[in-house]
Design an enzyme around this catalytic site. Structure first.
Site, PDB file in Angstrom:
ATOM      1  N   GLU A   1       0.808  -1.218   0.000  1.00 47.06           N
ATOM      2  CA  GLU A   1       0.000   0.000   0.000  1.00 47.06           C
ATOM      3  C   GLU A   1       0.841   1.269   0.000  1.00 47.06           C
ATOM      4  O   GLU A   1       0.331   2.356   0.258  1.00 47.06           O
ATOM      5  CB  GLU A   1      -0.964  -0.027   1.183  1.00 47.06           C
ATOM      6  CG  GLU A   1      -1.942  -1.196   1.063  1.00 47.06           C
ATOM      7  CD  GLU A   1      -2.995  -1.227   2.150  1.00 47.06           C
ATOM      8  OE1 GLU A   1      -2.959  -0.352   3.040  1.00 47.06           O
ATOM      9  OE2 GLU A   1      -3.847  -2.122   2.102  1.00 47.06           O
TER      10      GLU A   1
ATOM     11  N   LYS B   1     -15.672  -1.407   1.911  1.00 48.66           N
ATOM     12  CA  LYS B   1     -14.900  -1.895   0.765  1.00 48.66           C
ATOM     13  C   LYS B   1     -15.888  -2.435  -0.260  1.00 48.66           C
ATOM     14  O   LYS B   1     -16.579  -3.425   0.007  1.00 48.66           O
ATOM     15  CB  LYS B   1     -13.930  -2.995   1.190  1.00 48.66           C
ATOM     16  CG  LYS B   1     -12.804  -2.532   2.100  1.00 48.66           C
ATOM     17  CD  LYS B   1     -11.969  -3.711   2.561  1.00 48.66           C
ATOM     18  CE  LYS B   1     -10.746  -3.261   3.355  1.00 48.66           C
ATOM     19  NZ  LYS B   1     -10.001  -4.419   3.912  1.00 48.66           N
TER      20      LYS B   1
END
Length: 430
Positions: free
Chosen positions: A209, A338
């Site tokens: 990330e 999400k």
């Protein structure tokens, strides 16, 4: 003049593309009768909850079993014939048609990656057909709130090849006057952190990330982040605070949490987290306990819920049924959103709505396997969620979302409001 027939779905095409980890994922393109089109690419996760919607992979040798040609075929051979002729403006009907066609509880019939790609592409096609930005199409005239970013600058757990147990250590620049300044503040701390790690002889390579992945203990990570905030010229806890993603399901087995050389009960795990909150300016903890440790979550909420935002990711998996269970049991006070956990835009919006009506905050989130798709940036503004989690300040698939939020803030002009400036960022709940 726009004709309603111009917004009818004419063609849907799909293809196998790559995500930020070099794994295949699904891209869908929806073309309307009037010539407008919308494209979307779905992400995928590394630390996935057991209760998430089913991501369809091919298996076999090709791409080491991770190919998505089955999902692509489902879009072109099954979904497209069912949706062509429907209005792209009727997102609910489009998604309902796909869910009915799928016929399963977890989208294993068609694959959540197939359904979501078409769902998001449909919304973008409709927005383009109307000549509207996606955030305005989804959120209407009230879509003016820019989210506080939760910036994952130290990666561990399943997101990095190091010895750090907790998955994410994040910067939260809630004290900025606007999103542009929040991004600058976080970026300056990110570069300061890199220098501090280099001075200690530690690795400054980055994880999935975009955050650094040094070999640190959990408390050492907190210490170096506070030091970086101060050295960059900001006040920890006042201008920039910290957030954690413990991802505790990853080290939970047989009722125990095994990390940092120890083994802890749920109550002892809560003690560990409380000690960290007492020591560092932590205002948000995600997945502090495992996805099915409901008793432990109840204790965590009782102990820390008024002081800290307690975010359920694996606990809730963007699912209204699991969220409702948490609401009924007064468990956690926030949900991580999400889109690929639940697998359609309509169900995602329903989860955000339920959270808001129940006094829970929502954090719009990326996945560790991301793409250049920026839908979640628009979604954060459209829903007035007030928070977004989309990685560090490096790697283009992360920065793409930040750059889209900069564009949205510029486009809104004087109407733009930064959630941190109005106290709508991470918080506990009375």
């Amino acid at each position: 003049m726009l004709d309603s027939l111009d917004l009818v779905i004419d063609t849907i095409v799909a293809r196998e593309v790559l995500d930020s980890r070099g794994n295949p994922t699904v891209e869908a393109e929806v073309l309307l009768e009037g010539g407008a089109s919308g494209r979307a690419i779905v992400p995928s996760g590394a630390s996935t909850g057991a209760h998430e919607a089913h991501e369809l992979r091919d298996g076999g040798d090709r791409y080491m079993g991770k190919g998505v040609t089955k999902a692509v075929d489902h879009i072109e051979e099954r979904i497209a014939p069912a949706l062509c002729g429907l209005s792209a403006l009727d997102q609910g009907s489009v998604d309902a048609a796909m869910l009915e066609l799928d016929g399963s509880d977890n989208k294993s019939g068609l694959g959540a990656n197939a359904i979501l790609a078409v769902s998001m592409a449909t919304a973008r096609a409709a927005a383009n057909g109307l000549g509207l930005p996606l955030y305005r199409y989804l959120g209407g005239p009230m879509a003016t709130l820019l989210p506080v970013p939760l910036m994952n600058v130290i990666n561990g757990g399943a997101h990095a090849a190091n010895n750090l147990d907790f998955q994410e250590f994040m910067l939260v620049p809630h004290g900025a006057p606007n999103f542009r300044e929040a991004l600058r503040m976080g970026t300056e701390v990110f570069h300061t952190l890199k220098n501090l790690l280099s001075e200690r002889g530690m690795s400054t390579s980055v994880g999935d990330e975009g955050g650094f992945a040094p070999d640190l203990g959990n408390e050492e990570a907190g210490e170096v982040l506070v030091q970086a905030i101060e050295k960059a010229g900001y006040k920890p806890g006042e201008q920039i605070s910290l957030a954690l993603d413990v991802a505790s399901t990853e080290f939970y087995s047989d009722g125990r949490y095994a990390f940092s050389g120890g083994s802890y009960s749920s109550a002892e795990m809560v003690d560990q987290l409380e000690q960290l909150v007492n020591r560092f300016p932590i205002i948000s903890i995600e997945d502090g306990l495992a996805e099915d440790d409901w008793e432990g979550w109840a204790l965590l909420t009782e102990r820390l819920g008024k002081r800290v935002q307690l975010v359920g990711d694996d606990l809730f998996v963007t699912n209204t049924k699991r969220l409702q269970r948490g609401i009924d049991a007064n468990t956690a006070n926030s949900i991580l959103i999400k889109v690929n956990q639940i697998g359609s835009l309509t169900e995602t919006l329903q989860a955000i709505d339920l959270a808001g009506r129940s006094g829970y905050t929502s954090v719009i989130s990326h996945r560790s396997g991301e793409t250049e798709d920026t839908t979640i940036a628009d979604l954060a503004v459209a829903t007035r969620a007030g928070q977004i989690k989309t990685g560090s300040l490096s790697r283009s698939e992360r920065v793409a979302k930040y750059n889209q939020l900069l564009r949205i803030e510029d486009e809104l002009g004087d109407q733009a409001v930064y959630a941190g400036a109005t106290g709508q960022g991470p918080r506990g709940r009375d």
